[in-house]
Design a protein around this motif. Structure first.
Motif, PDB file in Angstrom:
ATOM      1  N   PRO A 261      36.011  -8.770 -10.397  1.00 54.10           N
ATOM      2  CA  PRO A 261      34.931  -8.562 -11.367  1.00 54.10           C
ATOM      3  C   PRO A 261      33.790  -7.718 -10.824  1.00 54.10           C
ATOM      4  O   PRO A 261      33.158  -6.971 -11.577  1.00 54.10           O
ATOM      5  CB  PRO A 261      34.469  -9.982 -11.697  1.00 54.10           C
ATOM      6  N   ARG A 262      33.493  -7.816  -9.533  1.00 51.05           N
ATOM      7  CA  ARG A 262      32.388  -7.023  -8.964  1.00 51.05           C
ATOM      8  C   ARG A 262      32.734  -5.540  -8.950  1.00 51.05           C
ATOM      9  O   ARG A 262      31.889  -4.701  -9.294  1.00 51.05           O
ATOM     10  CB  ARG A 262      32.079  -7.517  -7.553  1.00 51.05           C
ATOM     11  N   VAL A 263      33.953  -5.224  -8.560  1.00 54.84           N
ATOM     12  CA  VAL A 263      34.386  -3.816  -8.580  1.00 54.84           C
ATOM     13  C   VAL A 263      34.401  -3.298 -10.013  1.00 54.84           C
ATOM     14  O   VAL A 263      33.972  -2.167 -10.291  1.00 54.84           O
ATOM     15  CB  VAL A 263      35.765  -3.682  -7.930  1.00 54.84           C
ATOM     16  N   LEU A 264      34.892  -4.115 -10.933  1.00 57.35           N
ATOM     17  CA  LEU A 264      34.930  -3.719 -12.340  1.00 57.35           C
ATOM     18  C   LEU A 264      33.519  -3.491 -12.873  1.00 57.35           C
ATOM     19  O   LEU A 264      33.259  -2.492 -13.570  1.00 57.35           O
ATOM     20  CB  LEU A 264      35.647  -4.781 -13.160  1.00 57.35           C
ATOM     21  N   ALA A 265      32.600  -4.407 -12.572  1.00 56.19           N
ATOM     22  CA  ALA A 265      31.228  -4.273 -13.060  1.00 56.19           C
ATOM     23  C   ALA A 265      30.588  -2.981 -12.564  1.00 56.19           C
ATOM     24  O   ALA A 265      29.907  -2.278 -13.327  1.00 56.19           O
ATOM     25  CB  ALA A 265      30.400  -5.480 -12.629  1.00 56.19           C
ATOM     26  N   LEU A 299      35.737 -12.453 -15.925  1.00 62.04           N
ATOM     27  CA  LEU A 299      35.917 -11.195 -16.654  1.00 62.04           C
ATOM     28  C   LEU A 299      35.418 -11.337 -18.091  1.00 62.04           C
ATOM     29  O   LEU A 299      34.839 -10.387 -18.648  1.00 62.04           O
ATOM     30  CB  LEU A 299      37.387 -10.787 -16.631  1.00 62.04           C
ATOM     31  N   ALA A 300      35.613 -12.493 -18.684  1.00 61.09           N
ATOM     32  CA  ALA A 300      35.110 -12.715 -20.049  1.00 61.09           C
ATOM     33  C   ALA A 300      33.594 -12.654 -20.077  1.00 61.09           C
ATOM     34  O   ALA A 300      32.991 -12.090 -21.009  1.00 61.09           O
ATOM     35  CB  ALA A 300      35.606 -14.061 -20.567  1.00 61.09           C
ATOM     36  N   ARG A 301      32.953 -13.221 -19.068  1.00 62.48           N
ATOM     37  CA  ARG A 301      31.491 -13.177 -18.998  1.00 62.48           C
ATOM     38  C   ARG A 301      31.002 -11.733 -18.890  1.00 62.48           C
ATOM     39  O   ARG A 301      30.041 -11.330 -19.564  1.00 62.48           O
ATOM     40  CB  ARG A 301      31.026 -14.002 -17.799  1.00 62.48           C
ATOM     41  N   CYS A 303      32.644  -9.048 -19.909  1.00 67.87           N
ATOM     42  CA  CYS A 303      32.924  -8.366 -21.174  1.00 67.87           C
ATOM     43  C   CYS A 303      31.887  -8.723 -22.237  1.00 67.87           C
ATOM     44  O   CYS A 303      31.456  -7.851 -23.015  1.00 67.87           O
ATOM     45  CB  CYS A 303      34.332  -8.713 -21.658  1.00 67.87           C
ATOM     46  N   ARG A 304      31.474  -9.973 -22.295  1.00 70.79           N
ATOM     47  CA  ARG A 304      30.449 -10.357 -23.273  1.00 70.79           C
ATOM     48  C   ARG A 304      29.123  -9.645 -22.986  1.00 70.79           C
ATOM     49  O   ARG A 304      28.422  -9.243 -23.924  1.00 70.79           O
ATOM     50  CB  ARG A 304      30.266 -11.873 -23.250  1.00 70.79           C
ATOM     51  N   ARG A 305      28.800  -9.497 -21.710  1.00 66.76           N
ATOM     52  CA  ARG A 305      27.545  -8.823 -21.368  1.00 66.76           C
ATOM     53  C   ARG A 305      27.532  -7.381 -21.855  1.00 66.76           C
ATOM     54  O   ARG A 305      26.500  -6.868 -22.283  1.00 66.76           O
ATOM     55  CB  ARG A 305      27.330  -8.880 -19.853  1.00 66.76           C
ATOM     56  N   HIS A 306      28.681  -6.727 -21.816  1.00 61.28           N
ATOM     57  CA  HIS A 306      28.746  -5.319 -22.214  1.00 61.28           C
ATOM     58  C   HIS A 306      29.329  -5.121 -23.616  1.00 61.28           C
ATOM     59  O   HIS A 306      29.470  -3.972 -24.054  1.00 61.28           O
ATOM     60  CB  HIS A 306      29.582  -4.530 -21.211  1.00 61.28           C
ATOM     61  N   GLY A 307      29.682  -6.188 -24.293  1.00 63.41           N
ATOM     62  CA  GLY A 307      30.246  -6.052 -25.630  1.00 63.41           C
ATOM     63  C   GLY A 307      31.641  -5.457 -25.636  1.00 63.41           C
ATOM     64  O   GLY A 307      32.002  -4.707 -26.554  1.00 63.41           O
ATOM     65  N   LEU A 308      32.470  -5.792 -24.635  1.00 68.46           N
ATOM     66  CA  LEU A 308      33.818  -5.240 -24.521  1.00 68.46           C
ATOM     67  C   LEU A 308      34.854  -6.257 -24.998  1.00 68.46           C
ATOM     68  O   LEU A 308      34.635  -7.464 -24.975  1.00 68.46           O
ATOM     69  CB  LEU A 308      34.122  -4.852 -23.065  1.00 68.46           C
ATOM     70  N   TRP A 309      35.987  -5.735 -25.390  1.00 70.60           N
ATOM     71  CA  TRP A 309      37.121  -6.556 -25.804  1.00 70.60           C
ATOM     72  C   TRP A 309      37.869  -6.993 -24.545  1.00 70.60           C
ATOM     73  O   TRP A 309      38.209  -6.175 -23.696  1.00 70.60           O
ATOM     74  CB  TRP A 309      38.038  -5.729 -26.690  1.00 70.60           C
ATOM     75  N   LEU A 310      38.165  -8.282 -24.429  1.00 75.86           N
ATOM     76  CA  LEU A 310      38.970  -8.786 -23.318  1.00 75.86           C
ATOM     77  C   LEU A 310      40.352  -9.162 -23.834  1.00 75.86           C
ATOM     78  O   LEU A 310      40.500 -10.096 -24.623  1.00 75.86           O
ATOM     79  CB  LEU A 310      38.314 -10.000 -22.669  1.00 75.86           C
TER      80      LEU A 310
END
Length: 534
Positions: A261-265, A299-301, A303-310
């Protein structure tokens, strides 16, 4: 009855005789008094031709159908009862198969019963027996007999769970089976979806809805994220959805093969700064190589922060939620926007049984509803859903669809959900047993912790060279040697750039003795390979 041996033309005859199995009764079944008289069958020596059950072409007599049907069931039961008697893998060379099957178009028909024998003896056994107790390749599947009969009945009824008008009964069966899957996986009742052919189409269906919901037809600058351990069907879906390969950002996994998640963020932040448009993340629950589980909740957290579909690709691993130790996964899956689940893997169904589930089914309808894509509205108008009717062809890419759900429905009704939960637990127990054996053996090294019934390990016999390429070649040699014995099948994969042996242990018919036999074969093959002159 069928003969006891068969030849593929590429090797010795294969014994397919039942092992202590009583013969199947193939006496004709009773006929309803309302069905009218049954036409007599034509004798082998000729005589009057039997009357077909209906006028016109493409019809046999009732007696001919019964004879062939009983014979087909006999062949199916015989195959299921003897699957462990032969090797887990049989292959023919292309030239041999071309000679066997590359025939001209038949202008005149042949004997159906004989054709069934030909298929059962000479053609269908050529491949991997995924239900063999010592088949550890890919993700084995066992299927189950009620599911075989489900396909027979649904095909005979031409069942189409597409529009309610076309198949209300089949549609209700599918809706019920979907409810049961949601309950097994711990998903809320408002989720919806449909059965599809497998994980590839499930991923495509879910990501199509994500694209439409977030991008509104403008694909410029769009970005979708996953790990390099994600299934290739994710990349294929990106291609089919009109996105370029540069719009799929496949990130290197962490030390345990998970999407970090850190790399993804950090990558999402960089892409946003560059003016790009992140819209979806694919998390994998049960990667194909190692069974790794991406941190879905984290990852869901994000995605919610950025408004992305998981989207969660749980084709293999979502079934872990059925087990006691997988209970926490149930909550994690509920955080997704969509989920791929393949009952033909760890729910022991035949192939062509996949499933896509979404938090908001209306988003599937927005993408796929027939009214959106009508060209000639008059033809399909009578089939439009009214009131509380459900048209499943509004939720996915297929209009004419087979009743895949009946396999799940009938097998769950026959065996009960508890039996499937025990079968999942059994696969985990086998994985634990294999890991303990590998850890304890001086010739074997685990490449990582077991993941959802999948183990990766190396064979390192005494005197094994330290040179990494040589060790890699040894793993492939060991896999080939074990396969050549005809006693077990396990293949290789790549983990962090290294070749390793891989086992998937989810077959409910597999025993710890089968695990021990396979590992003994690995050790023997490794030592023999090490003793050969280089």
């Amino acid at each position: 009855m069928t003969s006891d041996t068969t030849s593929t033309g590429t090797g010795p005859p294969v014994d397919v005789s039942p092992a202590g199995v009583p013969p199947v009764d193939v006496s004709p079944v009773g006929v309803s008094p309302d069905a009218g008289p049954v036409p007599s069958a034509r004798s082998a020596s000729g005589g009057e031709a039997p009357h077909p059950y209906r006028p016109g072409e493409l019809a046999l007599s009732a007696e001919e159908m019964r004879d062939a049907g009983h014979h087909a069931v006999d062949l199916a039961v015989q195959r299921l009862c003897t699957v462990a008697d032969g090797p887990p893998h049989t292959v023919a060379d292309p030239a041999g198969l071309a000679a066997l099957l590359g025939e001209p178009l038949p202008e005149d028909g042949g004997d159906l019963t004989g054709l069934l024998d030909h298929l059962a003896h000479d053609v269908l056994p050529l491949g991997i027996r995924f239900d063999h107790p010592r088949c550890f390749a890919f993700v084995p599947t066992t299927g189950n007999y009620p599911a075989v009969l489900a396909d027979l009945l649904s095909t005979a009824h031409l069942s189409v769970p597409g529009a309610w008008l076309v198949g209300s009964g089949p549609t209700r069966v599918e809706l019920t089976a979907l409810d049961w899957l949601k309950e097994l996986l711990g998903l809320p009742g408002h989720w919806g979806g449909l059965f599809v052919s497998g994980g590839s189409v499930a991923n495509l269906t879910a990501l199509a809805a994500a694209r439409d919901h977030h991008l509104d037809g403008d694909l410029a600058g769009a970005r979708l994220y996953c790990s390099t351990q994600a299934h290739p069907s994710v990349a294929r879906a990106v291609h089919l959805l009109g996105l370029g390969r540069d719009q799929l950002i496949a990130l290197e996994p962490d030390a345990v093969q998970r999407l970090d998640p850190r790399v993804l963020a950090a990558r999402i932040d960089a892409d946003l700064t560059a003016g790009l448009r992140p819209f979806a993340v694919v998390a994998t629950v049960g990667t194909t190589s190692t069974g790794a589980v991406d941190p879905v909740t984290d990852l869901a957290r994000l995605c919610r922060r950025h408004g992305l579909w998981l989207h969660v690709d749980g084709a293999h691993g979502a079934a872990f939620a059925l087990s006691e130790r997988g209970h926490d996964l149930r909550d994690a899956l509920g955080h997704a926007d969509s989920l791929t689940f393949d009952p033909h893997k760890w729910l022991f169904q035949p192939y062509e049984t996949g499933c896509v589930l979404v938090r908001n089914p209306e988003l599937l309808r927005a993408t796929f509803r027939m009214a959106r894509h009508h060209l000639d509205t008059g033809y399909l108008h009578p089939a439009e859903a009214r009131h509380d009717e459900v048209n499943l062809d509004d939720l996915g890419p297929q209009q004419s669809r087979g009743l895949r759900a009946l396999k799940v429905w009938l097998s769950l009704k026959t065996f009960g959900a508890a039996a499937f939960r025990r079968a999942v637990e059994h696969g985990l127990h086998l994985s634990d047993h294999a890991a303990a054996r590998i850890t304890a053996h001086p010739d074997l090294d685990l490449a990582g912790a077991p993941g959802l019934g999948i183990l990766t390990f190396r064979c390192r016999p005494p005197g094994c060279p330290a040179d990494p390429p040589a060790v890699d070649r040894l793993q492939q040699s060991v896999s080939d040697a074990v396969r050549a014995t005809g006693q077990a099948l396990l293949l290789t994969t790549r983990v962090q750039g290294r070749t390793v042996l891989r086992m998937c242990t989810i077959n409910p018919a597999t025993t710890t003795a089968d695990i021990d036999t396979a590992l003994d074969l690995v050790v023997r093959a490794g030592r023999e390979a090490q003793q050969r002159p280089r």
